[in-house]
Design a protein around this motif. Structure first.
Motif, PDB file in Angstrom:
ATOM      1  N   LEU A 163     -19.702  24.533  38.449  1.00 54.57           N
ATOM      2  CA  LEU A 163     -19.087  25.673  38.608  1.00 54.57           C
ATOM      3  C   LEU A 163     -19.762  26.202  40.062  1.00 54.57           C
ATOM      4  O   LEU A 163     -20.868  26.513  40.066  1.00 54.57           O
ATOM      5  CB  LEU A 163     -19.324  26.759  37.397  1.00 54.57           C
ATOM      6  N   VAL A 164     -18.763  26.223  41.001  1.00 52.64           N
ATOM      7  CA  VAL A 164     -19.019  26.698  42.256  1.00 52.64           C
ATOM      8  C   VAL A 164     -18.584  27.834  42.548  1.00 52.64           C
ATOM      9  O   VAL A 164     -17.042  28.102  42.689  1.00 52.64           O
ATOM     10  CB  VAL A 164     -18.645  25.530  43.354  1.00 52.64           C
ATOM     11  N   LEU A 165     -19.185  28.865  43.122  1.00 58.57           N
ATOM     12  CA  LEU A 165     -18.481  30.140  43.625  1.00 58.57           C
ATOM     13  C   LEU A 165     -18.637  29.860  45.020  1.00 58.57           C
ATOM     14  O   LEU A 165     -19.574  29.714  46.037  1.00 58.57           O
ATOM     15  CB  LEU A 165     -19.843  31.321  43.188  1.00 58.57           C
ATOM     16  N   THR A 166     -17.187  30.246  45.746  1.00 56.99           N
ATOM     17  CA  THR A 166     -17.088  29.864  46.851  1.00 56.99           C
ATOM     18  C   THR A 166     -16.978  31.268  47.741  1.00 56.99           C
ATOM     19  O   THR A 166     -17.037  32.143  47.137  1.00 56.99           O
ATOM     20  CB  THR A 166     -15.720  29.165  46.913  1.00 56.99           C
ATOM     21  N   LYS A 167     -16.832  31.149  48.942  1.00 57.72           N
ATOM     22  CA  LYS A 167     -16.722  32.227  50.119  1.00 57.72           C
ATOM     23  C   LYS A 167     -18.024  33.215  49.756  1.00 57.72           C
ATOM     24  O   LYS A 167     -18.086  34.305  50.044  1.00 57.72           O
ATOM     25  CB  LYS A 167     -15.551  33.069  49.589  1.00 57.72           C
ATOM     26  N   CYS A 168     -19.215  32.354  49.506  1.00 61.58           N
ATOM     27  CA  CYS A 168     -20.450  33.325  49.422  1.00 61.58           C
ATOM     28  C   CYS A 168     -21.082  33.919  50.713  1.00 61.58           C
ATOM     29  O   CYS A 168     -22.300  34.170  50.593  1.00 61.58           O
ATOM     30  CB  CYS A 168     -21.407  32.632  48.488  1.00 61.58           C
TER      31      CYS A 168
END
Ligand SMILES: Nc1nc2c(ncn2[C@@H]2O[C@H](COP(=O)(O)OP(=O)(O)O)[C@@H](O)[C@H]2O)c(=O)[nH]1
Ligand SMILES: [Mg+2]
Length: 301
Positions: free
Chosen positions: A197-202
């Protein structure tokens, strides 16, 4: 015999360790899937201290990704959405080779490598985000069945969520639930499957400050999604959490997001790169390393 031994040794130091994975990227429309892949392929302004030596596109589709990065992202433009009409078999299969510098590689103590290079070979399909939202509305769609079946061919799934779209947690959890149910129903490899699970726009400030705590951030932003994944992990596979930004930060002492925001809403943020000359993404290789090897890489994290 000495000579054979020597030959064996010489071969083992000169040839990089290969580690391959077939990955599918899933996530909502505008989660940042294409930007993630294109930025990885382009690998701009590499940090000399990074464990990553090079990222090389393989084949026509890989090259196409690099030109997307150059002609769109690097010009401060947005990427076009992936067309929905394509069949699962026609979705571009991007292949990249990520070469890690020897001394950093392979945290696995069973393998000692010295200066040996490690290649991560990935082939990755980037689907239209509509597939994911369609899981909610139109589960009878035959194209969706193709999509699910194609995802079953993968050894790893990269599930991208715009970290700024937390208000869609419940919708994402519902879609994910359908996706996982469909996968598990047909899956022969139960237990072997991995989801990153990758949280983008961090690079966005409220995410940036907690970028080193991906589990905490995922749980805080998407509690329902995490609950589904944790339940799935109990008996069907493995889950790990990551934070990333395809666009990255600008400046060192007082870093600011290297983005010009075009919009922010329930679906997350739309943005372009502010200063393409200083474009340096972060967090892109860590999930791939984990999907390829099953280990987390401290330097990449
Ligand atoms: N701020 C920011 N915006 C991004 C990032 N990656 C993509 N975007 C923007 O998010 C929107 C959707 O990106 P795209 O890669 O096309 O999403 P996809 O539909 O999942 O392929 C576009 O406006 C992108 O420029 C990122 O790392 N940070
Ligand atoms: Mg796309």
């Amino acid at each position: 015999m000495m000579r054979d031994l020597f030959k064996k040794y010489a071969a083992s130091v000169s040839e990089p360790i290969q580690s391959s994975a077939v990955i599918r990227v899933i996530g909502d429309r505008s989660a940042g899937k294409t930007a993630f892949m294109a930025s990885l392929a382009r690998w701009p302004n590499a940090d000399p201290k990074s464990p990553v030596q090079t990222v090389t596109p393989v084949g026509e589709a890989g090259e196409e990704l690099v030109s997307k990065a150059q002609n769109l992202l690097e010009q401060g433009l947005q990427l076009e959405p992936t067309p929905l009409d394509a069949n699962a078999a026609d979705v571009k299969d991007y292949t990249l080779r990520i070469t890690l510098k020897g001394q950093f590689s392979w945290k696995n103590p069973k393998v000692t490598i010295g200066s040996q290079l490690v290649n991560l070979n990935i082939s990755c399909k980037d689907y239209a985000g509509e597939f994911f939202s369609d899981l909610l509305q139109r589960s009878g769609n035959p194209m969706l069945q193709d999509y699910i079946e194609d995802c079953l061919q993968a050894t790893g799934i990269m599930f991208l969520l715009d970290g700024n779209s937390r208000r869609k947690d419940f919708e994402y959890a519902t879609a994910l639930d359908k996706f996982l149910t469909a996968i598990d129903r047909t899956d022969i490899n139960v237990g072997a499957r991995k989801i990153a699970l990758v949280l983008t726009k961090c690079e966005q400030s409220e995410l940036w400050v907690n970028r080193h705590k991906p589990d905490f951030l995922a749980e805080a932003c998407f509690p329902q999604v995490c609950k589904k994944l944790q339940a799935w992990q109990q008996d069907a596979g493995r889950v790990n959490y990551f934070t990333a930004s395809a666009f990255g930060m600008l400046g060192h002492k007082y870093p600011e997001p290297n983005v010009n925001l075009l919009g922010r809403g329930r679906n997350g943020v739309a943005a372009v790169i502010k200063d393409p000359k200083c474009w340096r993404p972060f967090g892109l290789v860590a999930p791939i390393y984990w999907l390829c090897t099953g280990d987390r890489h401290r330097e990449l994290d």
